[in-house]
Design a protein around this motif. Structure first.
Motif, PDB file in Angstrom:
ATOM      1  N   VAL A   1       0.357  -1.037  -0.315  1.00 55.21           N
ATOM      2  CA  VAL A   1       0.133   0.248  -0.064  1.00 55.21           C
ATOM      3  C   VAL A   1       0.804   1.522   0.183  1.00 55.21           C
ATOM      4  O   VAL A   1       1.525   1.276   0.758  1.00 55.21           O
ATOM      5  N   ASP A   2       0.503   2.188  -1.266  1.00 61.12           N
ATOM      6  CA  ASP A   2       1.353   3.245  -1.152  1.00 61.12           C
ATOM      7  C   ASP A   2       1.074   4.272  -1.511  1.00 61.12           C
ATOM      8  O   ASP A   2      -0.373   4.289  -2.597  1.00 61.12           O
ATOM      9  N   ILE A   3       0.983   5.623  -1.145  1.00 52.88           N
ATOM     10  CA  ILE A   3      -0.114   6.803  -1.518  1.00 52.88           C
ATOM     11  C   ILE A   3       0.446   7.017  -2.856  1.00 52.88           C
ATOM     12  O   ILE A   3      -0.058   7.903  -3.590  1.00 52.88           O
ATOM     13  N   GLN A   4       1.973   7.003  -3.558  1.00 53.58           N
ATOM     14  CA  GLN A   4       2.860   7.185  -4.596  1.00 53.58           C
ATOM     15  C   GLN A   4       2.247   6.721  -5.667  1.00 53.58           C
ATOM     16  O   GLN A   4       2.792   5.530  -5.175  1.00 53.58           O
ATOM     17  N   ASP A   5       1.943   7.272  -6.697  1.00 53.51           N
ATOM     18  CA  ASP A   5       1.974   6.111  -7.740  1.00 53.51           C
ATOM     19  C   ASP A   5       3.691   5.571  -8.368  1.00 53.51           C
ATOM     20  O   ASP A   5       3.668   4.594  -8.165  1.00 53.51           O
ATOM     21  N   GLU A   6       4.333   6.263  -8.176  1.00 48.48           N
ATOM     22  CA  GLU A   6       5.618   5.749  -7.810  1.00 48.48           C
ATOM     23  C   GLU A   6       6.246   4.533  -7.047  1.00 48.48           C
ATOM     24  O   GLU A   6       7.025   4.211  -7.756  1.00 48.48           O
TER      25      GLU A   6
ATOM     26  N   VAL B   1      -2.137  -2.051  -4.120  1.00 49.43           N
ATOM     27  CA  VAL B   1      -2.798  -0.728  -3.337  1.00 49.43           C
ATOM     28  C   VAL B   1      -2.985   0.988  -3.314  1.00 49.43           C
ATOM     29  O   VAL B   1      -1.791   0.881  -3.278  1.00 49.43           O
ATOM     30  N   LYS B   2      -3.842   1.138  -3.904  1.00 49.28           N
ATOM     31  CA  LYS B   2      -3.465   2.759  -3.724  1.00 49.28           C
ATOM     32  C   LYS B   2      -3.850   3.412  -2.697  1.00 49.28           C
ATOM     33  O   LYS B   2      -5.424   3.041  -2.650  1.00 49.28           O
ATOM     34  N   GLY B   3      -3.520   3.769  -1.960  1.00 44.10           N
ATOM     35  CA  GLY B   3      -3.701   3.903  -0.670  1.00 44.10           C
ATOM     36  C   GLY B   3      -4.008   5.664  -0.348  1.00 44.10           C
ATOM     37  O   GLY B   3      -4.157   6.161  -1.354  1.00 44.10           O
TER      38      GLY B   3
ATOM     39  N   VAL C   1      -6.293   3.044   4.027  1.00 41.85           N
ATOM     40  CA  VAL C   1      -5.816   2.109   3.280  1.00 41.85           C
ATOM     41  C   VAL C   1      -6.145   1.330   2.275  1.00 41.85           C
ATOM     42  O   VAL C   1      -4.778   0.396   1.223  1.00 41.85           O
ATOM     43  N   ASN C   2      -7.127   1.494   2.325  1.00 46.34           N
ATOM     44  CA  ASN C   2      -8.138   0.207   1.132  1.00 46.34           C
ATOM     45  C   ASN C   2      -7.937  -0.434   1.048  1.00 46.34           C
ATOM     46  O   ASN C   2      -7.795  -0.945  -0.026  1.00 46.34           O
ATOM     47  N   LEU C   3      -7.991  -1.380   2.193  1.00 44.62           N
ATOM     48  CA  LEU C   3      -7.855  -2.838   2.462  1.00 44.62           C
ATOM     49  C   LEU C   3      -9.580  -3.138   3.053  1.00 44.62           C
ATOM     50  O   LEU C   3     -10.229  -3.382   3.810  1.00 44.62           O
ATOM     51  N   PRO C   4      -9.332  -4.629   2.111  1.00 45.16           N
ATOM     52  CA  PRO C   4     -10.455  -5.337   2.891  1.00 45.16           C
ATOM     53  C   PRO C   4     -10.724  -5.171   4.114  1.00 45.16           C
ATOM     54  O   PRO C   4      -9.438  -5.708   5.033  1.00 45.16           O
ATOM     55  N   GLU C   5     -12.235  -5.217   4.695  1.00 47.60           N
ATOM     56  CA  GLU C   5     -12.013  -5.403   5.646  1.00 47.60           C
ATOM     57  C   GLU C   5     -11.227  -6.541   6.288  1.00 47.60           C
ATOM     58  O   GLU C   5     -11.805  -7.180   5.944  1.00 47.60           O
ATOM     59  N   ASN C   6     -11.580  -6.631   7.799  1.00 43.95           N
ATOM     60  CA  ASN C   6     -10.981  -7.882   8.161  1.00 43.95           C
ATOM     61  C   ASN C   6      -9.365  -9.222   7.436  1.00 43.95           C
ATOM     62  O   ASN C   6     -10.200 -10.607   7.014  1.00 43.95           O
ATOM     63  N   SER C   7      -9.161  -8.212   6.856  1.00 44.85           N
ATOM     64  CA  SER C   7      -8.593  -9.528   5.606  1.00 44.85           C
ATOM     65  C   SER C   7      -7.333  -9.145   5.735  1.00 44.85           C
ATOM     66  O   SER C   7      -6.238 -10.355   5.066  1.00 44.85           O
TER      67      SER C   7
ATOM     68  N   GLU D   1      -7.358   8.609  11.451  1.00 44.03           N
ATOM     69  CA  GLU D   1      -7.823   8.115  10.894  1.00 44.03           C
ATOM     70  C   GLU D   1      -7.547   6.992  10.025  1.00 44.03           C
ATOM     71  O   GLU D   1      -7.610   5.848   9.783  1.00 44.03           O
ATOM     72  N   MET D   2      -5.660   6.936   9.472  1.00 45.36           N
ATOM     73  CA  MET D   2      -5.275   5.691   8.689  1.00 45.36           C
ATOM     74  C   MET D   2      -5.244   4.420  10.685  1.00 45.36           C
ATOM     75  O   MET D   2      -4.924   3.383   9.430  1.00 45.36           O
ATOM     76  N   ILE D   3      -4.817   4.775  11.237  1.00 48.65           N
ATOM     77  CA  ILE D   3      -5.399   3.511  12.102  1.00 48.65           C
ATOM     78  C   ILE D   3      -6.584   3.186  12.757  1.00 48.65           C
ATOM     79  O   ILE D   3      -6.729   1.462  12.465  1.00 48.65           O
ATOM     80  N   ALA D   4      -7.424   3.697  12.123  1.00 49.95           N
ATOM     81  CA  ALA D   4      -8.976   3.200  12.389  1.00 49.95           C
ATOM     82  C   ALA D   4      -8.813   2.268  11.384  1.00 49.95           C
ATOM     83  O   ALA D   4      -9.213   1.449  10.924  1.00 49.95           O
ATOM     84  N   SER D   5      -8.351   2.801  10.183  1.00 51.22           N
ATOM     85  CA  SER D   5      -8.566   2.128   8.711  1.00 51.22           C
ATOM     86  C   SER D   5      -7.542   0.988   8.480  1.00 51.22           C
ATOM     87  O   SER D   5      -8.358  -0.623   7.973  1.00 51.22           O
ATOM     88  N   ILE D   6      -6.614   0.669   9.403  1.00 51.11           N
ATOM     89  CA  ILE D   6      -5.764  -0.152   9.540  1.00 51.11           C
ATOM     90  C   ILE D   6      -6.716  -1.145  10.057  1.00 51.11           C
ATOM     91  O   ILE D   6      -6.522  -2.902  10.099  1.00 51.11           O
TER      92      ILE D   6
END
Length: 136
Positions: free
Chosen positions: A11-16, A36-38, A43-49, A67-72
């Motif tokens: 997962v990264d937010i940078q395309d590079e 995965v484009k975050g 982080v844009n990952l599936p729940e419980n994955s 927000e990031m830790i909540a997403s993780i």
């Protein structure tokens, strides 16, 4: 190696950065990594994955750490672990600017606020904490 048996989400937010990983994967014929484009707040990952999340020198860069830790947390399985690698803020001999360091106390305080507790802090790296967090 153990990582060859499952799926790894990069997962990264940078395309590079994602492109660089893709190039290495192709060069080494690695097939079990999913790009995965975050985002800045997730982080844009599936729940419980995921079983484990590894963050190396990135947490201190988050504009929205809560927000990031909540997403993780949402992406982690119930017995999942977060491995947080950060340069030791307590150690003045570590030749990294203070803005890029983090103390154990700071990490624990922020992770506790999101429902995680420190399981252990391994001292296996010369300049960095290797903190392992689990759900409370």
């Amino acid at each position: 190696p153990m990582a060859s048996k499952g799926i790894i989400y990069a997962v990264d937010i940078q395309d590079e950065m994602l492109a660089a990983i893709r190039e290495k994967m192709e060069a080494q014929d690695v097939r079990n990594i999913k790009m995965v484009k975050g985002g800045e707040q997730g982080v844009n990952l599936p729940e419980n994955s995921v079983d484990k999340v590894l963050m190396v020198d990135v947490y201190h860069e988050f504009n929205y750490p809560k927000e990031m830790i909540a997403s993780i947390k949402k992406a982690l399985k119930p017995d999942g672990k977060i491995f947080l690698i950060e340069y030791r803020g307590e150690d003045r001999s570590v030749p990294i600017k203070a803005v890029h360091k983090m103390t154990e106390a700071q990490a624990v305080k922020e992770m506790n606020a999101e429902g995680f507790i420190l399981e252990r802090n391994d001292d296996n790296l010369p300049w960095q904490h290797c903190m392992v967090f689990i759900r409370e």
